[in-house]
Design an enzyme around this catalytic site. Structure first.
Site, PDB file in Angstrom:
ATOM      1  N   ARG A 106       0.845  -1.187   0.000  1.00  0.00           N
ATOM      2  CA  ARG A 106       0.000   0.000   0.000  1.00  0.00           C
ATOM      3  C   ARG A 106       0.880   1.236   0.000  1.00  0.00           C
ATOM      4  NH1 ARG A 106      -2.799   1.122   5.901  1.00  0.00           N
ATOM      5  NH2 ARG A 106      -0.866   1.060   7.035  1.00  0.00           N
ATOM      6  N   THR A 110      -1.163   7.541  -0.123  1.00  0.00           N
ATOM      7  CA  THR A 110      -2.581   7.483  -0.516  1.00  0.00           C
ATOM      8  C   THR A 110      -3.313   6.346   0.184  1.00  0.00           C
ATOM      9  OG1 THR A 110      -2.101   5.963  -2.315  1.00  0.00           O
ATOM     10  CG2 THR A 110      -1.977   8.314  -2.829  1.00  0.00           C
ATOM     11  N   ASP A 206       3.467  -2.783  12.754  1.00  0.00           N
ATOM     12  CA  ASP A 206       3.589  -3.238  11.369  1.00  0.00           C
ATOM     13  C   ASP A 206       3.869  -4.740  11.378  1.00  0.00           C
ATOM     14  OD1 ASP A 206       4.516  -1.924   8.370  1.00  0.00           O
ATOM     15  OD2 ASP A 206       5.059  -3.990   8.853  1.00  0.00           O
ATOM     16  N   ASP A 209       7.073  -5.905   9.568  1.00  0.00           N
ATOM     17  CA  ASP A 209       8.286  -5.555  10.319  1.00  0.00           C
ATOM     18  C   ASP A 209       8.455  -6.467  11.523  1.00  0.00           C
ATOM     19  OD1 ASP A 209       8.655  -3.556   8.511  1.00  0.00           O
ATOM     20  OD2 ASP A 209       8.250  -1.909   9.902  1.00  0.00           O
TER      21      ASP A 209
HETATM   22  N1  URA Z   1      -0.570  -2.965   8.353  1.00  0.00           N
HETATM   23  C1  URA Z   1       0.141  -3.309   9.461  1.00  0.00           C
HETATM   24  O1  URA Z   1       1.102  -4.059   9.373  1.00  0.00           O
HETATM   25  N2  URA Z   1      -0.244  -2.809  10.653  1.00  0.00           N
HETATM   26  C2  URA Z   1      -1.315  -1.995  10.802  1.00  0.00           C
HETATM   27  O2  URA Z   1      -1.617  -1.592  11.932  1.00  0.00           O
HETATM   28  C3  URA Z   1      -2.042  -1.637   9.639  1.00  0.00           C
HETATM   29  C4  URA Z   1      -1.643  -2.138   8.434  1.00  0.00           C
END
Ligand code: URA
Length: 215
Positions: A106, A110, A206, A209
């Site tokens: 993503r 945007t 994330d 991550d």
């Molecule tokens: N993607 C993620 O890895 N964490 C979020 O909180 C939202 C999207």
């Protein structure tokens, strides 16, 4: 017409594993193991409608009537990168499933989804598909992935997400409100909201991550 259905799995083991997964002190190896275990628990619920055909086997004592998974085999589709952390947990429960890959990212500005890799059968007619995407945040990525599967003829799609935000579920419900083909979302928890950066609150950060390190 089939409206989208959402299942928030309510089970103490799911809640226990999810709590440790959220904890900022949980390191990557532990996070990967817990995500794997959690997916297997979610997969058990997510496959409740998997198609089967009747089969008879001989036990040492007598014939027994049972079932086997129907053909064509279900297709499991992890969305790269973070969905890969859910693949083993899913295929452990569905070892005969085939696996296709979708690379989606993503745009952080945007928040729109872009596809950068597609490795899927051209024809998905009659296939039940299971999409793996840990975080249902805005819903943009997941909706785009499911639309792609339906465009190839998928019969129904179940998304397995570790966490979902109300905004993401509302978006998915809007996109698939008129869908003839069933869409289901199975998740371990429905969180409070999205923040201004598009992160789920309280979420777990994330997912990519935390699974694989910061890129
Ligand atoms: N993607 C993620 O890895 N964490 C979020 O909180 C939202 C999207």
């Amino acid at each position: 017409m089939a409206a989208m259905k959402t299942l928030v799995v309510d089970h103490p083991l799911v809640a226990h594993k999810l709590t440790t997964l959220r904890d900022v002190r949980t390191d990557s190896p532990t996070f990967r193991r817990l995500a794997d275990e959690l997916v297997t628990l979610l997969a058990y619920e997510a496959t409740r409608d998997v198609r089967v055909t009747e089969a008879t086997v001989d036990t040492p004592v007598a014939p027994a009537h049972g079932v086997r998974l129907a053909r064509p085999a279900p297709l499991v589709v992890p969305i790269l990168r973070a969905g890969l952390g859910m693949l083993d947990g899913m295929t452990r429960l569905l070892p005969t499933a085939e696996v296709g890959f979708l690379g989606m990212i993503r745009d952080e500005g945007t928040l729109k989804a872009q596809t950068y890799a597609t490795r899927l059968p051209e024809d998905l007619s009659g296939r039940q598909c299971y999409v793996l995407d840990p975080m249902l945040a805005t819903g943009g990525t997941l909706a785009a992935a499911i639309e792609l599967l339906f465009a190839r003829g998928a019969e129904d799609v179940t998304a397995i997400c570790l966490l979902a935000a109300p905004e993401g579920l509302a978006y998915m419900e809007k996109v698939f409100a008129g869908s003839e083909a069933p869409v289901r979302v199975v998740t371990a928890a429905l969180d409070e909201r999205l923040n201004e950066l598009g992160y789920i609150v309280p979420g777990l950060g994330d997912a990519g991550d935390r699974l694989y390190g910061v890129v």
